[in-house]
Structures are given as C-alpha cells and as structure tokens.
Write a protein that holds these residues in place. Structure first.
Motif, PDB file in Angstrom:
ATOM      1  N   VAL A  67       7.851  -7.455  38.110  1.00  0.00           N
ATOM      2  CA  VAL A  67       7.648  -8.838  38.514  1.00  0.00           C
ATOM      3  C   VAL A  67       8.493  -9.094  39.757  1.00  0.00           C
ATOM      4  N   GLY A  68       7.885  -9.764  40.733  1.00  0.00           N
ATOM      5  CA  GLY A  68       8.606 -10.040  41.970  1.00  0.00           C
ATOM      6  C   GLY A  68       8.288 -11.408  42.515  1.00  0.00           C
ATOM      7  N   LYS A  85       4.854  -8.967  51.470  1.00  0.00           N
ATOM      8  CA  LYS A  85       6.187  -8.470  51.128  1.00  0.00           C
ATOM      9  C   LYS A  85       6.643  -9.124  49.821  1.00  0.00           C
ATOM     10  N   VAL A  86       7.108  -8.298  48.883  1.00  0.00           N
ATOM     11  CA  VAL A  86       7.522  -8.802  47.577  1.00  0.00           C
ATOM     12  C   VAL A  86       8.900  -8.237  47.218  1.00  0.00           C
ATOM     13  N   GLY A 144      12.135  -5.230  36.412  1.00  0.00           N
ATOM     14  CA  GLY A 144      11.373  -4.023  36.137  1.00  0.00           C
ATOM     15  C   GLY A 144      11.252  -3.814  34.640  1.00  0.00           C
ATOM     16  N   PHE A 145      10.052  -3.526  34.176  1.00  0.00           N
ATOM     17  CA  PHE A 145       9.811  -3.303  32.757  1.00  0.00           C
ATOM     18  C   PHE A 145       9.301  -1.872  32.561  1.00  0.00           C
ATOM     19  N   ILE A 181       2.374  -4.825  40.019  1.00  0.00           N
ATOM     20  CA  ILE A 181       3.454  -5.722  40.415  1.00  0.00           C
ATOM     21  C   ILE A 181       2.897  -7.146  40.395  1.00  0.00           C
ATOM     22  N   TYR A 182       3.523  -8.016  39.597  1.00  0.00           N
ATOM     23  CA  TYR A 182       3.094  -9.408  39.478  1.00  0.00           C
ATOM     24  C   TYR A 182       3.974 -10.286  40.367  1.00  0.00           C
ATOM     25  N   ILE A 183       3.357 -11.239  41.066  1.00  0.00           N
ATOM     26  CA  ILE A 183       4.065 -12.028  42.072  1.00  0.00           C
ATOM     27  C   ILE A 183       4.172 -13.476  41.593  1.00  0.00           C
ATOM     28  N   GLU A 184       5.391 -13.918  41.316  1.00  0.00           N
ATOM     29  CA  GLU A 184       5.616 -15.270  40.811  1.00  0.00           C
ATOM     30  C   GLU A 184       5.493 -16.312  41.926  1.00  0.00           C
ATOM     31  N   ASP A 185       5.049 -17.520  41.537  1.00  0.00           N
ATOM     32  CA  ASP A 185       5.032 -18.695  42.432  1.00  0.00           C
ATOM     33  C   ASP A 185       4.332 -18.413  43.760  1.00  0.00           C
ATOM     34  N   ASP A 186       3.223 -17.687  43.689  1.00  0.00           N
ATOM     35  CA  ASP A 186       2.445 -17.390  44.898  1.00  0.00           C
ATOM     36  C   ASP A 186       1.021 -17.899  44.686  1.00  0.00           C
TER      37      ASP A 186
END
Length: 442
Positions: A437-438, A425-426, A431-432, A410-415
């Motif tokens: 991506v979260g 918490k994401v 979903g791919f 799980i990739y976390i954007e803008d973190d």
C-alpha cells in the motif's frame, strides 16, 4: 457469423488465441464476449498438468451447453491448443460434445476447422508442429492497451523429466530479430508501453537460427524502439544466462531489472533426476552474479516439491535454499505425474499427503520472506503502472518489481485522479505478504 473464444493456460497460449482472433476477424467474423451469442465457440486449452487438463475439459463441457436450444446458438464447438495437440482423435472420440480439434501447430488452419465443422464434419487438425506466427499474421491483443506479450520462440528442447511441453509444442524454433522488432514497432505505435517477451525458454532464443544464444542481441535491438517504457523478459532458464545478457539488463534503461528464472529444485540429485543441466553451485553463483551486477534486481523463480524420490532431507535442502536466497517472488507447485514423461515411470513416487505437507510448509516459508522483503520497501518511491480500481475506487497497479498476472499489486491510497494506463510515482507505506500500500507522490 459470430465467434467466441475462451483462452486457458499460460501467456504463450494467450498469444495463440490472439492470432486466431485476428484470422477470424480478417475473414469477416464478429467477435463476441458472450458465449450465448456465438455461432462458433473455440476453447484454447492447456494440458501442462492434470489440473489444467481437468479445467480444460470442464470448460469445453460448459461451452457445449450453448449448443442447446434456448440457451445459445452455437453450431460449432472447437477444442484448440495443447489438449487437442496431445490427444487428437482420442479426445474427439471421448467428447461427442465437441465438433473439431485444432492443435498448437495448426492455428493458421482455424478457418478450415470452422468451415468443416459447420458443414457437419468432425475434424482433427493437429499434425503440424513446426509453425510459429510472424509479424505479418493478424493479431488482436486481449491484454490491456498498455501491455502486450510477444512470443519470440516456440517449442522446447530441454526435455525436463516432469514436463510434457516438448511432446506438445515440438522442437525449439526462434523468430528472427527483424521479425520480432517489426511486431513490437506496430504494438508500440498502437500505444503499448510494456512489452513482455515470452517463450518456453527465452535465454535459448536464437540458438537454432544464429548458432548461439542471442537474447542479448534481441534486447539491444528492441531497446532502440522509441515509445517502449518497460521491456520485460519471462521464463529465462539459467543454462544460457550469459555475462553479455547480464550486462545488457544492467545497462539498458528500458529493460526492467526483473529476472524470471525457473530453477525447480536445489538438490543436485533431484536436479539430475529432473534432467536439469544446472547444479546448485552453478545456480548459486549465477544468482550472486545477478545481484552484484544489476543493482535493485528483482528475482522470481519456481520450484517443485514431491518429485519422485525426493527425501525429507532433499526437501529440507530446498527449503534452506529459499531461506538463504530470499527470492522476491516464488511460485511453488506439487509434482504432477504426466503420462509419457520420464518422471512418470520413475520409482519412489511421493504420496500426495507428503507433497501437500511440503507444499504448505514451503509456501509458509516463502510467505514470511515475502512479507519481510515487502516491509523493507516501506519509504521507497516506485513508478507504478495503474491497472485498475477496486470496488471502492482505490487505484492499484504494479512497478517494475511485479510481472502481470503472477505477482502482487500496489494499492494507492487517497488517489482519485490516476487513470488506467497512467504511470505514477508512489511512496510505499506498508508492505504485506502479498501486496503493498502506498500514497501518490504529487
């Protein structure tokens, strides 16, 4: 003296490596990551299937280059693990580059092997096959500080027709509940937050020493340990997946709702030929029970295509089974013909090109299912264990839904604030097929 290790194969092999690392450090060795700096190099090998054997041999030959003047300082090159256990003296004769062999059941004699080879003797130590480490043995975890594998048993009694593990690792033998708890307590005290229990067959745990399958008892005991965040179990065969075990997974908060259950096929004739004790109907009933009694359960499985005698119709039945069951994660393998196994002598060996066609077809089938299941997670909030950052700085990790090393991320954007080992918490945004991506929920 300095020593370097290369560990190949499964997590069970990795634990053996960590134990041998502990023994070496206890005996005054400095452990190094650069092969060129090592006086002693040890390759802990895998021999599960042909490709694993080839990788092991290639790695040994690569490490042998560090014995050459100007490239390294290696004085002793030792082959440890499954390949050495299975082939012993034959392997040493075929590989003059190696100085010693130490098998899976002889890890406790690693210092003896090193001392003999440094004295100029070529040795094979692979007769024992009854030893399993305990909590008193020194061990140096090589996994990230927040997670650790704990081997609860060694060996296997299943004798599946395609598998050489019982020939290599010997009969099934469990550690005691008390001994496992002692090791877990030490790991948790060092900051480990996720404990992953492993064995060749975890649901058979305790049968040999307690007279009945005792994984549920073990899990309840470990859940009492303060500091554990996630407790995960892998390699849970269906035969001894009891109602008690299901209830423990459903009720214990620390147990992640993740079931890894190797099934291998869905056609009853192929299952019988594989020497698997379960039928398609029994497995289907178990999967239904797991989903009904454990809300949110994630199920992972593995399957083999191209087993001797597999017809097009039997393969299609397997494909339809995956389409019906919609597993969250699936490992797919082509059959590997392993010497000294029952399947190696069976008639009807499937041609390689047919196996490859079935493999790619089944992979494509599961890829579509995985994408649909991951898209269905969009909007949900999951607790994610941060494991690293990409080159451009994006954090990534996994939730209870993913096991280390085998499942997606799980990739976390803008973190820019989360650190490795944090649990955050994401909210899932996309979903791919393989990853998600979260965004961070602040």
């Amino acid at each position: 003296m300095k020593a370097g290790f290369i560990s190949l194969g499964c997590s069970k092999n990795l634990v053996d490596t960590e134990v041998m690392l502990g023994i070496l450090r206890q005996n005054g060795y400095e452990l190094v990551n650069e092969a060129a700096e090592a006086d002693v190099l040890i390759v802990n090998t895998c021999a599960f299937i042909e490709s694993a054997k080839e990788e092991s041999i290639t790695t040994v030959l690569t490490m042998a280059e560090y014995k050459e003047p100007g490239k390294g300082r290696c004085k002793s090159l030792i082959i440890a693990g499954c390949l050495g256990q299975r082939y012993g003296q034959e392997l040493l004769d075929d590989l003059p580059e190696a100085d010693g062999i130490i098998g899976t059941g002889s890890w406790h004699r690693i210092m003896e092997a090193i001392e003999e080879t440094l004295a100029g003797n070529r040795v094979v130590i692979n007769r024992e096959n009854e030893i399993i480490y305990d909590a008193s043995v020194p061990r140096i975890p090589t996994t990230p500080s927040y997670t650790a594998y704990v081997k609860i048993a060694e060996g296997c009694n299943n004798r599946c027709a395609f598998c050489a593990i019982p020939l290599i690792r010997g009969r099934y033998r469990s550690r005691s509940v008390e001994d496992i708890r002692q090791e877990v307590e030490v790991l948790v005290a060092k900051g480990v937050r996720e404990i992953v229990l492993i064995a060749q067959d975890t649901t058979n745990y305790g049968h040999d020493i307690y007279g009945e399958p005792s994984l549920a008892r073990l899990l309840k005991e470990l859940c009492r340990i303060e500091g554990i965040k996630w407790l995960r179990t892998l390699y849970s065969y269906p035969k001894f997946f009891t109602d008690e075990l299901i209830e423990v997974i459903a009720s214990e908060e620390k147990l992640v709702k993740y079931v890894d259950i190797p099934l291998q096929h869905a056609n009853d004739e192929i299952l019988r030929a594989m020497h698997r004790p379960d039928t398609k109907a029994e497995v289907t009933a178990l999967l239904q029970k797991l989903r009904e009694r454990i809300p949110g359960v994630v199920i992972r499985s593995t399957f083999i295509v191209g087993f001797p005698g597999e017809t097009d119709a039997q393969y299609q039945e397997l494909k339809e089974f995956l389409q019906q069951q919609r597993f969250d994660h699936v490992g797919i393998f082509t059959y590997s013909r392993e010497e000294d196994t029952a399947a190696a002598e069976m008639e009807g060996q499937v041609p390689e090109e047919v196996m490859q066609d079935r493999y790619h077809d089944l992979k494509a089938t599961q890829s579509l299912i995985s994408q649909q299941l991951n898209e269905a997670l969009e909007g949900q909030v999951l607790e994610v264990l941060v494991e690293g950052r990409t080159e451009d700085g994006m954090p990534y990790g996994r939730s209870y839904r993913q096991a280390d090393d085998v499942d997606d991320s799980i990739y976390i954007e803008d973190d820019r604030t989360s650190q490795v080992g944090d649990m955050v918490k994401v909210r899932i945004l996309q979903g791919f097929t393989e990853d998600l991506v979260g965004e961070l929920v602040r």
